[in-house]
Write a protein that holds these residues in place. Structure first.
Motif, PDB file in Angstrom:
ATOM      1  N   ILE A  94      10.037  -5.614   8.748  1.00 28.86           N
ATOM      2  CA  ILE A  94       9.521  -6.210   7.418  1.00 28.86           C
ATOM      3  C   ILE A  94       9.573  -5.525   6.556  1.00 28.86           C
ATOM      4  CG2 ILE A  94       8.497  -8.424   6.537  1.00 28.86           C
ATOM      5  CD1 ILE A  94       8.832 -10.303   8.629  1.00 28.86           C
ATOM      6  N   ILE A  95       8.660  -4.359   7.167  1.00 27.47           N
ATOM      7  CA  ILE A  95       7.269  -3.589   6.446  1.00 27.47           C
ATOM      8  C   ILE A  95       9.031  -3.089   5.576  1.00 27.47           C
ATOM      9  CG2 ILE A  95       6.524  -1.608   6.193  1.00 27.47           C
ATOM     10  CD1 ILE A  95       4.948  -2.900   8.818  1.00 27.47           C
ATOM     11  N   LEU A  96       9.480  -2.779   6.144  1.00 25.40           N
ATOM     12  CA  LEU A  96      10.762  -1.496   5.850  1.00 25.40           C
ATOM     13  C   LEU A  96      11.369  -2.148   4.766  1.00 25.40           C
ATOM     14  CD1 LEU A  96      12.430   1.526   6.385  1.00 25.40           C
ATOM     15  CD2 LEU A  96      13.546   0.173   7.859  1.00 25.40           C
ATOM     16  N   PHE A  97      11.802  -3.483   5.158  1.00 31.93           N
ATOM     17  CA  PHE A  97      12.478  -4.114   3.739  1.00 31.93           C
ATOM     18  C   PHE A  97      11.404  -4.301   2.109  1.00 31.93           C
ATOM     19  CE2 PHE A  97      15.182  -6.622   7.623  1.00 31.93           C
ATOM     20  CZ  PHE A  97      16.282  -5.311   7.617  1.00 31.93           C
ATOM     21  N   GLY A  98      10.248  -4.054   2.840  1.00 33.43           N
ATOM     22  CA  GLY A  98       9.134  -4.271   1.413  1.00 33.43           C
ATOM     23  C   GLY A  98       9.305  -2.674   1.033  1.00 33.43           C
ATOM     24  N   LEU A  99       8.834  -1.917   1.517  1.00 35.10           N
ATOM     25  CA  LEU A  99       9.380  -1.047   1.258  1.00 35.10           C
ATOM     26  C   LEU A  99      10.399  -0.840  -0.031  1.00 35.10           C
ATOM     27  CD1 LEU A  99       7.619   0.977   3.635  1.00 35.10           C
ATOM     28  CD2 LEU A  99       6.737   0.787   1.819  1.00 35.10           C
ATOM     29  N   GLN A 100      11.506  -1.003   0.891  1.00 39.20           N
ATOM     30  CA  GLN A 100      12.863  -0.635  -0.311  1.00 39.20           C
ATOM     31  C   GLN A 100      13.152  -1.559  -1.532  1.00 39.20           C
ATOM     32  OE1 GLN A 100      15.187   1.130   0.743  1.00 39.20           O
ATOM     33  NE2 GLN A 100      17.121   0.528  -0.664  1.00 39.20           N
ATOM     34  N   MET A 101      12.456  -3.312  -0.996  1.00 37.58           N
ATOM     35  CA  MET A 101      12.316  -4.107  -1.805  1.00 37.58           C
ATOM     36  C   MET A 101      11.445  -3.316  -3.563  1.00 37.58           C
ATOM     37  SD  MET A 101      13.176  -7.329  -2.536  1.00 37.58           S
ATOM     38  CE  MET A 101      13.579  -8.295  -1.545  1.00 37.58           C
ATOM     39  N   ALA A 102      10.107  -2.622  -3.092  1.00 38.00           N
ATOM     40  CA  ALA A 102       9.019  -2.489  -3.916  1.00 38.00           C
ATOM     41  C   ALA A 102       9.664  -1.361  -4.562  1.00 38.00           C
ATOM     42  CB  ALA A 102       7.850  -2.687  -3.306  1.00 38.00           C
ATOM     43  N   GLY A 103      10.741  -0.078  -4.021  1.00 38.31           N
ATOM     44  CA  GLY A 103      11.531   0.733  -4.866  1.00 38.31           C
ATOM     45  C   GLY A 103      10.280   1.730  -4.347  1.00 38.31           C
ATOM     46  N   LEU A 104      10.137   2.141  -3.476  1.00 36.89           N
ATOM     47  CA  LEU A 104       9.255   2.641  -2.666  1.00 36.89           C
ATOM     48  C   LEU A 104       9.940   3.510  -1.783  1.00 36.89           C
ATOM     49  CD1 LEU A 104       5.725   0.756  -1.828  1.00 36.89           C
ATOM     50  CD2 LEU A 104       6.965   2.133  -4.127  1.00 36.89           C
ATOM     51  N   ALA A 203      10.538  -7.639  -8.581  1.00 36.90           N
ATOM     52  CA  ALA A 203      10.666  -7.317  -7.495  1.00 36.90           C
ATOM     53  C   ALA A 203       9.639  -6.595  -6.428  1.00 36.90           C
ATOM     54  CB  ALA A 203      12.370  -6.365  -7.572  1.00 36.90           C
ATOM     55  N   PHE A 204       9.078  -5.804  -7.381  1.00 38.37           N
ATOM     56  CA  PHE A 204       8.016  -5.042  -6.454  1.00 38.37           C
ATOM     57  C   PHE A 204       7.103  -5.429  -5.850  1.00 38.37           C
ATOM     58  CE2 PHE A 204       3.352  -3.124  -6.706  1.00 38.37           C
ATOM     59  CZ  PHE A 204       3.618  -1.834  -6.158  1.00 38.37           C
ATOM     60  N   VAL A 205       6.582  -7.213  -6.662  1.00 39.38           N
ATOM     61  CA  VAL A 205       6.107  -8.242  -6.031  1.00 39.38           C
ATOM     62  C   VAL A 205       5.913  -8.689  -4.663  1.00 39.38           C
ATOM     63  CG1 VAL A 205       4.609 -10.174  -6.259  1.00 39.38           C
ATOM     64  CG2 VAL A 205       4.279  -8.541  -8.463  1.00 39.38           C
ATOM     65  N   ASN A 206       7.603  -9.178  -4.758  1.00 35.83           N
ATOM     66  CA  ASN A 206       8.128  -9.389  -3.812  1.00 35.83           C
ATOM     67  C   ASN A 206       7.770  -8.237  -2.559  1.00 35.83           C
ATOM     68  OD1 ASN A 206       9.757 -11.163  -2.430  1.00 35.83           O
ATOM     69  ND2 ASN A 206      11.758 -11.146  -2.648  1.00 35.83           N
ATOM     70  N   GLY A 207       8.024  -6.776  -2.790  1.00 38.79           N
ATOM     71  CA  GLY A 207       7.929  -6.627  -1.589  1.00 38.79           C
ATOM     72  C   GLY A 207       6.690  -5.836  -0.973  1.00 38.79           C
ATOM     73  N   ILE A 208       6.215  -5.802  -1.781  1.00 37.20           N
ATOM     74  CA  ILE A 208       4.255  -5.911  -1.993  1.00 37.20           C
ATOM     75  C   ILE A 208       3.826  -7.122  -0.909  1.00 37.20           C
ATOM     76  CG2 ILE A 208       1.760  -5.829  -1.695  1.00 37.20           C
ATOM     77  CD1 ILE A 208       3.461  -2.765  -2.645  1.00 37.20           C
ATOM     78  N   ILE A 209       4.552  -8.090  -1.080  1.00 39.65           N
ATOM     79  CA  ILE A 209       4.671  -9.389  -0.550  1.00 39.65           C
ATOM     80  C   ILE A 209       4.834  -9.464   1.585  1.00 39.65           C
ATOM     81  CG2 ILE A 209       4.787 -11.822   0.438  1.00 39.65           C
ATOM     82  CD1 ILE A 209       4.346 -12.454  -3.337  1.00 39.65           C
ATOM     83  N   MET A 210       5.962  -8.501   1.341  1.00 35.95           N
ATOM     84  CA  MET A 210       7.286  -8.353   2.912  1.00 35.95           C
ATOM     85  C   MET A 210       6.414  -7.266   3.119  1.00 35.95           C
ATOM     86  SD  MET A 210      10.785  -8.969   0.672  1.00 35.95           S
ATOM     87  CE  MET A 210      12.004  -8.022   2.594  1.00 35.95           C
TER      88      MET A 210
END
Length: 237
Positions: A94-104, A203-210
């Motif tokens: 989930i952390i990995l997916f969040g980093l991808q979602m946030a563009g990091l 998308a960035f907000v969603n990534g940080i939440i994830m």
């Protein structure tokens, strides 16, 4: 994990709808779904057709999501003896997916895109259901990241029913804005253009939440917080 999981599932569905992979294509989806056409900066379509076909479309993608939730929960029940390991793996992913979602992060494998293609337009509510199912199975990567996180949560659920309910809430999070925006674009596309400007920020907000959710799951704090919330609710009653 119930309260936080359900809240995350709803907002996961909501933010999935507003992802850069889906939202800009909404006029094309709705046009294909209803057989309408874009004229004078708005969708020309019969209102009753729009409501019925949209309902069918929502039922279609909900069937697929709920089935995935049931499958993930069932698998989790089979692997109950490895619950801690599954929780840690789920948190990490989930952390990995969040980093991808946030563009990091830019992992090419997670950036591969799949979309459904069909030349035949929806003719009735049944074909709309089929299109919704095709839409859910031919999913694009930025929605797939959020969906995968919800499925990882479902795999940790204590019961099969909760996993199904979790994905039902996710579907609801997508369904509500789909209906609202579909109606809005039948009057004007201006709102769509305004929202498009903020998609990358969403998308960035969603990534940080994830990412935050992933750390809660990985550390085992998710269960503690949910237990505290449940106890607090009982105290209030």
């Amino acid at each position: 994990m119930n309260e936080i999981g359900l809240l995350f599932a709803f907002f996961g569905g909501l933010l999935s709808f507003f992802s850069p992979c889906v939202f800009p294509l909404l006029p094309a989806y709705v046009t294909h779904l209803t057989g309408g056409k874009i004229e004078d900066s708005k969708l020309q379509v019969n209102r009753q057709t729009l409501y019925l076909r949209s309902l069918g479309f929502i039922i279609g993608f909900s069937i697929i999501f709920i089935a995935l939730g049931a499958s993930a929960s069932f698998l989790g029940q089979l692997l109950m003896n490895y619950r801690v390991l599954i929780m840690q793996i789920a948190g990490f992913l989930i952390i990995l997916f969040g980093l991808q979602m946030a563009g990091l992060l830019k992992i090419k494998f997670l950036m591969k895109e799949k979309r459904f293609h069909t030349e035949q337009k929806s003719k009735n509510i049944f074909s709309s259901v089929v299109l919704g199912m095709a839409f859910a199975t031919g999913w694009s990567p930025c929605v797939g990241l959020a969906l995968s996180s919800i499925l990882l949560l479902a795999s940790q659920s204590d019961t099969l029913t909760y996993g199904i309910f979790l994905l039902s809430i996710y579907s609801l999070g997508m369904a509500i804005p789909f209906i609202i925006i579909s109606i809005v674009i039948s009057y004007s596309l201006k709102a769509l253009r305004k929202i498009n400007k903020y998609l990358s920020k969403l998308a960035f907000v969603n990534g940080i939440i994830m990412i935050l959710l992933g750390f809660l799951v990985l550390s085992g704090q998710m269960q503690k917080i949910s237990a505290w919330l449940s106890a607090f609710s009982l105290f209030e009653i």
